[in-house]
Design an enzyme around this catalytic site. Structure first.
Site, PDB file in Angstrom:
ATOM      1  N   ASP A 175      38.222 103.933  18.305  1.00 17.26           N
ATOM      2  CA  ASP A 175      36.870 103.432  18.062  1.00 17.26           C
ATOM      3  C   ASP A 175      36.002 103.705  19.274  1.00 17.26           C
ATOM      4  OD1 ASP A 175      36.483 100.361  19.488  1.00 17.26           O
ATOM      5  OD2 ASP A 175      38.530 101.127  19.275  1.00 17.26           O
ATOM      6  N   SER A 176      34.737 104.014  19.045  1.00 16.86           N
ATOM      7  CA  SER A 176      33.746 104.201  20.097  1.00 16.86           C
ATOM      8  C   SER A 176      34.209 105.271  21.095  1.00 16.86           C
ATOM      9  CB  SER A 176      33.469 102.855  20.776  1.00 16.86           C
ATOM     10  OG  SER A 176      32.309 102.919  21.567  1.00 16.86           O
ATOM     11  N   ALA A 177      34.407 104.916  22.365  1.00 20.05           N
ATOM     12  CA  ALA A 177      34.892 105.898  23.334  1.00 20.05           C
ATOM     13  C   ALA A 177      36.270 106.408  22.963  1.00 20.05           C
ATOM     14  CB  ALA A 177      34.921 105.284  24.730  1.00 20.05           C
TER      15      ALA A 177
END
Length: 324
Positions: A175-177
């Protein structure tokens, strides 16, 4: 509408008129804290970012119930990258999901993401492995990516060395980074088959370090992850001599990528990066499935108490994809 599957050529709105009403009180409180910090000249720091993510996750994500064996280990004596292994069915030959946590390349850890990784393992009934890759600013790009690459290359062998029954079937998710790392690894796998990536899952991923997509401005303020904070993360993560375009998964090409599952959120500044990435995969005839949550914000998995149905939809669709 909680979730919508986005098909090629879809013209549906990418976000609803307002965020999920269940998030309203939290968003109001966040806006007050952000305004107060700006007025007092309080600047961001790695410790503040790390503590904020850890506190938010511990407050709003409950540890799921269910039987799991959990083991902390390292990749190898010579490469002691910390791993946490979750096995819901010891003795059964299982598929494997490597989970790379979010946190702007600066925050997050095995411990912070423990309840999320437990839920992945229990829902998908697969061996799930979390990794403590190195974080900026102490360890800037590409050190965290190097850790993730080493784990991806050697994980199946390490699991077998430890006595786990696993198939030659590795899903990498983040998720995300962690989504940025996942997509970068998948791009590298096109020329490095030793990475063994069977499929990838991207949850509101960061895919464009140039921050050139429209949603960065549309969702710049008021939805927890704000655009100036993203820029600060990237400034700490990416050395000045790194070409941000070249380092971005969005610009690494799509031909030959593994089957992909993408989740985006309507009020996330990174939302349009997912749409652009999915469009590239569709053009390259890569198998891709895209689900958008028009009422949600970035990091809603870390806010499970407020939006449990949205989180459950992510986990259930992950499970179907991992076991497809």
């Amino acid at each position: 509408m909680i979730i919508e599957r986005i098909q090629a050529g879809s013209t549906s709105a990418r976000r609803s008129e307002t965020p999920d009403a269940r998030l309203q009180s939290m968003l109001v409180g966040f806006a007050r804290l952000s305004a107060a910090a700006r007025e007092q000249g309080i600047s961001l720091s790695p410790d503040v970012a790390r503590n904020s993510l850890a506190t938010m996750t511990s407050m709003y994500v409950a540890t799921p119930t269910g039987e799991l064996t959990v083991q902390d280990t390292v990749l190898s004596e010579t490469n002691p990258i910390p791993l946490r292994i979750y096995d819901p069915a010891p003795g059964r030959a299982s598929r494997v999901c490597l989970y790379l946590h979010g946190g702007g390349h600066m925050a997050g850890s095995i411990q912070v993401y423990d309840p999320i990784c437990r839920q992945v393992a229990l829902t998908a009934q697969c061996v799930t492995v979390a990794v403590d890759y190195r974080l900026a600013p102490e360890h800037p790009y590409p050190q965290g990516l190097d850790d993730a690459q080493q784990v991806t290359m050697h994980l199946l062998a390490r699991l077998r060395e430890l006595g786990y029954e696993v198939q030659d079937d590795l899903t990498v998710a983040g998720d995300s980074a962690g989504g940025a790392l996942t997509a970068t690894l998948s791009a590298l796998s096109m020329t490095q088959p030793e990475l063994h990536i069977k499929r990838q899952i991207l949850i509101y991923p960061s895919l464009d370090y140039t921050l050139s997509q429209p949603s960065v401005k549309e969702n710049a303020l008021g939805y927890v992850l704000e655009s100036d904070k993203i820029a600060w993360y990237f400034d700490n993560y990416l050395p000045s001599d790194v070409d941000r375009h070249d380092a971005s998964p969005l610009f690494m090409g799509a031909g030959g990528l593994p089957p992909t599952l993408v989740f985006s959120a309507g009020f996330c500044p990174l939302r349009d990066e997912s749409y652009a990435y999915v469009a590239q995969l569709q053009q390259a005839e890569v198998e891709v499935e895209h689900w958008n949550f028009p009422e949600q914000i970035h990091a809603f998995l870390n806010l499970q108490q407020f939006v449990p149905d949205a989180c459950e939809a992510v986990y259930q669709n992950m499970a179907k994809f991992i076991n497809s």
